[in-house]
Design a protein around this motif. Structure first.
Motif, short mmCIF file in Angstrom:
data_model
loop_
_atom_site.label_atom_id
_atom_site.label_comp_id
_atom_site.label_asym_id
_atom_site.label_seq_id
_atom_site.Cartn_x
_atom_site.Cartn_y
_atom_site.Cartn_z
N PHE A 50 -45.69 -6.43 5.22
CA PHE A 50 -44.79 -6.45 6.37
C PHE A 50 -43.40 -6.92 5.95
O PHE A 50 -43.24 -7.66 4.97
CB PHE A 50 -45.34 -7.38 7.45
N GLU A 51 -42.41 -6.51 6.72
CA GLU A 51 -41.04 -6.96 6.50
C GLU A 51 -40.73 -8.12 7.44
O GLU A 51 -41.02 -8.05 8.64
CB GLU A 51 -40.05 -5.82 6.75
N GLN A 52 -40.15 -9.19 6.89
CA GLN A 52 -39.78 -10.34 7.70
C GLN A 52 -38.26 -10.53 7.70
O GLN A 52 -37.61 -10.41 6.64
CB GLN A 52 -40.44 -11.63 7.18
N PHE A 53 -37.74 -10.82 8.86
CA PHE A 53 -36.33 -11.15 9.00
C PHE A 53 -36.24 -12.60 9.47
O PHE A 53 -37.08 -13.06 10.24
CB PHE A 53 -35.66 -10.22 10.01
N MET A 63 -42.36 -9.21 3.04
CA MET A 63 -41.23 -9.59 2.21
C MET A 63 -40.02 -9.89 3.10
O MET A 63 -39.88 -9.33 4.19
CB MET A 63 -40.90 -8.48 1.22
N TYR A 64 -39.17 -10.78 2.63
CA TYR A 64 -37.98 -11.13 3.39
C TYR A 64 -36.90 -10.08 3.21
O TYR A 64 -36.59 -9.67 2.09
CB TYR A 64 -37.45 -12.50 2.94
N ILE A 65 -36.33 -9.64 4.32
CA ILE A 65 -35.26 -8.65 4.31
C ILE A 65 -33.99 -9.28 4.89
O ILE A 65 -34.02 -9.84 5.99
CB ILE A 65 -35.63 -7.40 5.15
N PHE A 66 -32.90 -9.18 4.16
CA PHE A 66 -31.62 -9.73 4.66
C PHE A 66 -30.94 -8.69 5.54
O PHE A 66 -30.83 -7.52 5.18
CB PHE A 66 -30.71 -10.09 3.49
N ASP A 67 -30.50 -9.14 6.71
CA ASP A 67 -29.76 -8.28 7.63
C ASP A 67 -28.47 -9.01 7.98
O ASP A 67 -28.50 -10.07 8.63
CB ASP A 67 -30.56 -8.01 8.90
N LYS A 117 -44.45 0.22 13.75
CA LYS A 117 -44.82 1.39 12.94
C LYS A 117 -46.25 1.31 12.40
O LYS A 117 -46.80 2.32 11.95
CB LYS A 117 -43.84 1.56 11.79
N PHE A 118 -46.87 0.12 12.46
CA PHE A 118 -48.23 -0.03 11.92
C PHE A 118 -49.30 0.32 12.96
O PHE A 118 -50.47 0.44 12.62
CB PHE A 118 -48.45 -1.46 11.42
N ASP A 119 -48.88 0.47 14.21
CA ASP A 119 -49.80 0.86 15.28
C ASP A 119 -51.04 -0.05 15.30
O ASP A 119 -52.18 0.41 15.29
CB ASP A 119 -50.23 2.32 15.11
#
Length: 233
Positions: free
Chosen positions: A126-129, A1-5, A173-175
């Motif tokens: 997963f997180e996407q930036f 998913m898209y994460i805004f930073d 974190k997913f190793d």
């Protein structure tokens, strides 16, 4: 998913046009599996990918005197970060056709920044930036390191022609054991606005791509690039 930073620079206009130039096999893979390939950051041709400029490195070395694992973390981190690169441009780029396609074949996906962000929403693992790359002098200019993504959002000035915006995921974190990269789920219908066929391709190649898109159940607008159209004199 898209994460805004908010710390990551990005054009404000969601209608900013972006492009991805790729060969037919990668395009078919994208449509068939509805997954976008993201390359491991240390597998890029640029050996400086994910590293620091000289002023930043000198500062990090000072911090590492009391923490010997500090530098090791950044070296390992490059193997856990994956990237998908896109090109910002209102129009097609002749240079991008030359660099990313071969033998007068290949395609360009036209999209927008807003559509790209929405297309990433379907991936729940997963997180996407998404960030725009800054081009600097690595001998003189400083790269901040208060955000672990910043080393992957700076490149040397010699790459300015790329005008790159990139999707970045940190998989630490997913190793996972990541080989060349991994694929993430993406909404194809949302992602692709138009498809351009290589400007030097022959008519049979355009028909092949058009038929292929239709057989896979999509109806994207597809046209041949006019960069090689007939002159008017």
């Amino acid at each position: 998913m898209y994460i805004f930073d908010p710390r990551i620079r990005l054009p404000e206009d969601p209608d900013t046009i972006i492009w991805k130039y790729l060969d037919l096999s990668k395009f078919v893979d994208l449509l068939l599996y509805k997954k976008l390939f993201m390359s491991r950051s240390d597998k890029f041709e640029d050996q400086y990918e994910g590293t620091f400029s000289e002023p930043t490195y000198e500062e990090i070395k000072k911090l590492a005197k009391d923490n010997p694992h500090f530098l090791d973390y950044y070296k390992r981190h490059r193997k856990n970060v994956v990237i998908s690169s896109w090109h910002i441009n209102e129009y097609e780029s002749f240079a991008m056709w030359q660099i990313f396609t071969q033998k007068n074949e290949g395609l360009a996906i036209q999209s927008t920044l807003g559509k790209l962000q929405k297309a990433l929403a379907v991936d729940t693992e997963f997180e996407q930036f998404v960030g725009e790359v800054n081009y600097i002098d690595y001998k003189k200019e400083y790269i901040p390191f208060d955000n672990t993504f910043f080393p992957f959002l700076f490149k040397r000035k010699s790459f300015q022609y790329e005008r790159e915006v990139r999707i970045i995921s940190d998989l630490t974190k997913f190793d996972l054991e990541i080989d060349n990269g991994l694929k993430i789920d993406v909404n194809i219908e949302e992602l692709i606005e138009k498809i351009y066929i290589h400007p030097k391709s022959e008519n049979w190649y355009k028909k092949l791509v058009t038929d292929l898109v239709a057989k896979l159940g999509f109806d994207f607008q597809t046209e041949k690039s006019d960069l090689e159209s007939d002159i008017l004199i």
